[in-house]
Design a protein around this motif. Structure first.
Motif, PDB file in Angstrom:
ATOM      1  N   LEU A  58      -7.653   7.020  -1.296  1.00  0.00           N
ATOM      2  CA  LEU A  58      -6.332   7.523  -1.675  1.00  0.00           C
ATOM      3  C   LEU A  58      -5.231   6.684  -1.033  1.00  0.00           C
ATOM      4  O   LEU A  58      -4.249   6.315  -1.690  1.00  0.00           O
ATOM      5  N   THR A  59      -5.409   6.345   0.245  1.00  0.00           N
ATOM      6  CA  THR A  59      -4.415   5.529   0.945  1.00  0.00           C
ATOM      7  C   THR A  59      -4.296   4.150   0.301  1.00  0.00           C
ATOM      8  O   THR A  59      -3.197   3.627   0.137  1.00  0.00           O
ATOM      9  N   ARG A  60      -5.424   3.561  -0.066  1.00  0.00           N
ATOM     10  CA  ARG A  60      -5.401   2.249  -0.744  1.00  0.00           C
ATOM     11  C   ARG A  60      -4.649   2.335  -2.068  1.00  0.00           C
ATOM     12  O   ARG A  60      -3.872   1.452  -2.409  1.00  0.00           O
ATOM     13  N   ALA A  61      -4.897   3.386  -2.819  1.00  0.00           N
ATOM     14  CA  ALA A  61      -4.222   3.550  -4.111  1.00  0.00           C
ATOM     15  C   ALA A  61      -2.717   3.711  -3.911  1.00  0.00           C
ATOM     16  O   ALA A  61      -1.916   3.128  -4.651  1.00  0.00           O
ATOM     17  N   GLN A  62      -2.311   4.485  -2.901  1.00  0.00           N
ATOM     18  CA  GLN A  62      -0.882   4.668  -2.632  1.00  0.00           C
ATOM     19  C   GLN A  62      -0.247   3.355  -2.179  1.00  0.00           C
ATOM     20  O   GLN A  62       0.866   3.022  -2.591  1.00  0.00           O
ATOM     21  N   LEU A  63      -0.949   2.599  -1.343  1.00  0.00           N
ATOM     22  CA  LEU A  63      -0.435   1.317  -0.882  1.00  0.00           C
ATOM     23  C   LEU A  63      -0.279   0.346  -2.043  1.00  0.00           C
ATOM     24  O   LEU A  63       0.734  -0.351  -2.152  1.00  0.00           O
ATOM     25  N   ALA A  64      -1.258   0.307  -2.917  1.00  0.00           N
ATOM     26  CA  ALA A  64      -1.169  -0.563  -4.090  1.00  0.00           C
ATOM     27  C   ALA A  64       0.017  -0.176  -4.969  1.00  0.00           C
ATOM     28  O   ALA A  64       0.747  -1.038  -5.471  1.00  0.00           O
ATOM     29  N   SER A  65       0.243   1.120  -5.114  1.00  0.00           N
ATOM     30  CA  SER A  65       1.375   1.595  -5.907  1.00  0.00           C
ATOM     31  C   SER A  65       2.700   1.180  -5.264  1.00  0.00           C
ATOM     32  O   SER A  65       3.623   0.739  -5.953  1.00  0.00           O
ATOM     33  N   ASN A  66       2.790   1.315  -3.930  1.00  0.00           N
ATOM     34  CA  ASN A  66       4.011   0.923  -3.222  1.00  0.00           C
ATOM     35  C   ASN A  66       4.269  -0.575  -3.346  1.00  0.00           C
ATOM     36  O   ASN A  66       5.409  -1.006  -3.547  1.00  0.00           O
ATOM     37  N   VAL A  67       3.229  -1.382  -3.235  1.00  0.00           N
ATOM     38  CA  VAL A  67       3.386  -2.838  -3.362  1.00  0.00           C
ATOM     39  C   VAL A  67       3.851  -3.186  -4.766  1.00  0.00           C
ATOM     40  O   VAL A  67       4.756  -4.013  -4.946  1.00  0.00           O
ATOM     41  N   ASP A  68       3.262  -2.557  -5.773  1.00  0.00           N
ATOM     42  CA  ASP A  68       3.684  -2.815  -7.150  1.00  0.00           C
ATOM     43  C   ASP A  68       5.146  -2.450  -7.363  1.00  0.00           C
ATOM     44  O   ASP A  68       5.893  -3.172  -8.035  1.00  0.00           O
ATOM     45  N   GLU A  69       5.572  -1.332  -6.785  1.00  0.00           N
ATOM     46  CA  GLU A  69       6.968  -0.912  -6.927  1.00  0.00           C
ATOM     47  C   GLU A  69       7.906  -1.901  -6.234  1.00  0.00           C
ATOM     48  O   GLU A  69       8.975  -2.240  -6.757  1.00  0.00           O
ATOM     49  N   LEU A  70       7.536  -2.369  -5.053  1.00  0.00           N
ATOM     50  CA  LEU A  70       8.365  -3.346  -4.338  1.00  0.00           C
ATOM     51  C   LEU A  70       8.462  -4.658  -5.105  1.00  0.00           C
ATOM     52  O   LEU A  70       9.535  -5.260  -5.185  1.00  0.00           O
ATOM     53  N   VAL A  71       7.362  -5.097  -5.682  1.00  0.00           N
ATOM     54  CA  VAL A  71       7.376  -6.328  -6.475  1.00  0.00           C
ATOM     55  C   VAL A  71       8.324  -6.167  -7.658  1.00  0.00           C
ATOM     56  O   VAL A  71       9.114  -7.065  -7.966  1.00  0.00           O
ATOM     57  N   ALA A  72       8.281  -5.016  -8.296  1.00  0.00           N
ATOM     58  CA  ALA A  72       9.163  -4.779  -9.446  1.00  0.00           C
ATOM     59  C   ALA A  72      10.627  -4.737  -9.014  1.00  0.00           C
ATOM     60  O   ALA A  72      11.499  -5.276  -9.694  1.00  0.00           O
ATOM     61  N   ARG A  73      10.906  -4.119  -7.860  1.00  0.00           N
ATOM     62  CA  ARG A  73      12.297  -4.025  -7.395  1.00  0.00           C
ATOM     63  C   ARG A  73      12.847  -5.375  -6.959  1.00  0.00           C
ATOM     64  O   ARG A  73      14.043  -5.645  -7.093  1.00  0.00           O
ATOM     65  N   LEU A  74      12.009  -6.223  -6.387  1.00  0.00           N
ATOM     66  CA  LEU A  74      12.474  -7.494  -5.844  1.00  0.00           C
ATOM     67  C   LEU A  74      12.444  -8.630  -6.849  1.00  0.00           C
ATOM     68  O   LEU A  74      12.853  -9.745  -6.523  1.00  0.00           O
ATOM     69  N   ASP A  75      11.994  -8.380  -8.058  1.00  0.00           N
ATOM     70  CA  ASP A  75      11.958  -9.407  -9.089  1.00  0.00           C
ATOM     71  C   ASP A  75      13.385  -9.851  -9.409  1.00  0.00           C
ATOM     72  O   ASP A  75      14.240  -9.029  -9.747  1.00  0.00           O
TER      73      ASP A  75
END
Length: 102
Positions: free
Chosen positions: A28-45
């Motif tokens: 669950l923690t890995r899935a949440q971390l992956a989701s957070n990284v994806d969101e940060l990548v989208a915001r910083l594009d």
């Protein structure tokens, strides 16, 4: 590796309910971390940031022009656009003053 390469009578690894709970929590923690990284990548594009800036500018312009807009939004639009105009005028004055001295 395929399951065929393992012997059929190999013992199953030892697990306890606590180990299974920790593994589930880790997944669950890995899935949440992956989701957070994806969101940060989208915001910083950079393209996404530029698109948001353009949309924000369009909204400010629309709020300033539209007399039916929310008064608070209209006041903010006038303040931001007025500040931008004043900044551009000050920059132009500095450029002109610098060329006269040079």
């Amino acid at each position: 590796m395929s399951d065929e390469s393992k012997p059929k009578d190999a013992p199953k690894p030892f697990t306890t309910p606590e180990m299974e709970a920790l593994e589930a929590e880790l997944a669950l923690t890995r899935a949440q971390l992956a989701s957070n990284v994806d969101e940060l990548v989208a915001r910083l594009d950079p393209r996404a940031q530029a698109g948001r800036a353009v949309e924000s500018g369009r909204q400010l312009w629309s709020d300033a022009k539209n007399s039916d807009a929310d008064p608070a939004a209209r006041k903010k639009a006038f303040a931001v656009l007025g500040g931008a105009a004043a900044g551009a005028a000050a920059l132009l004055a500095l450029i002109v003053a610098g060329r006269r001295k040079g």
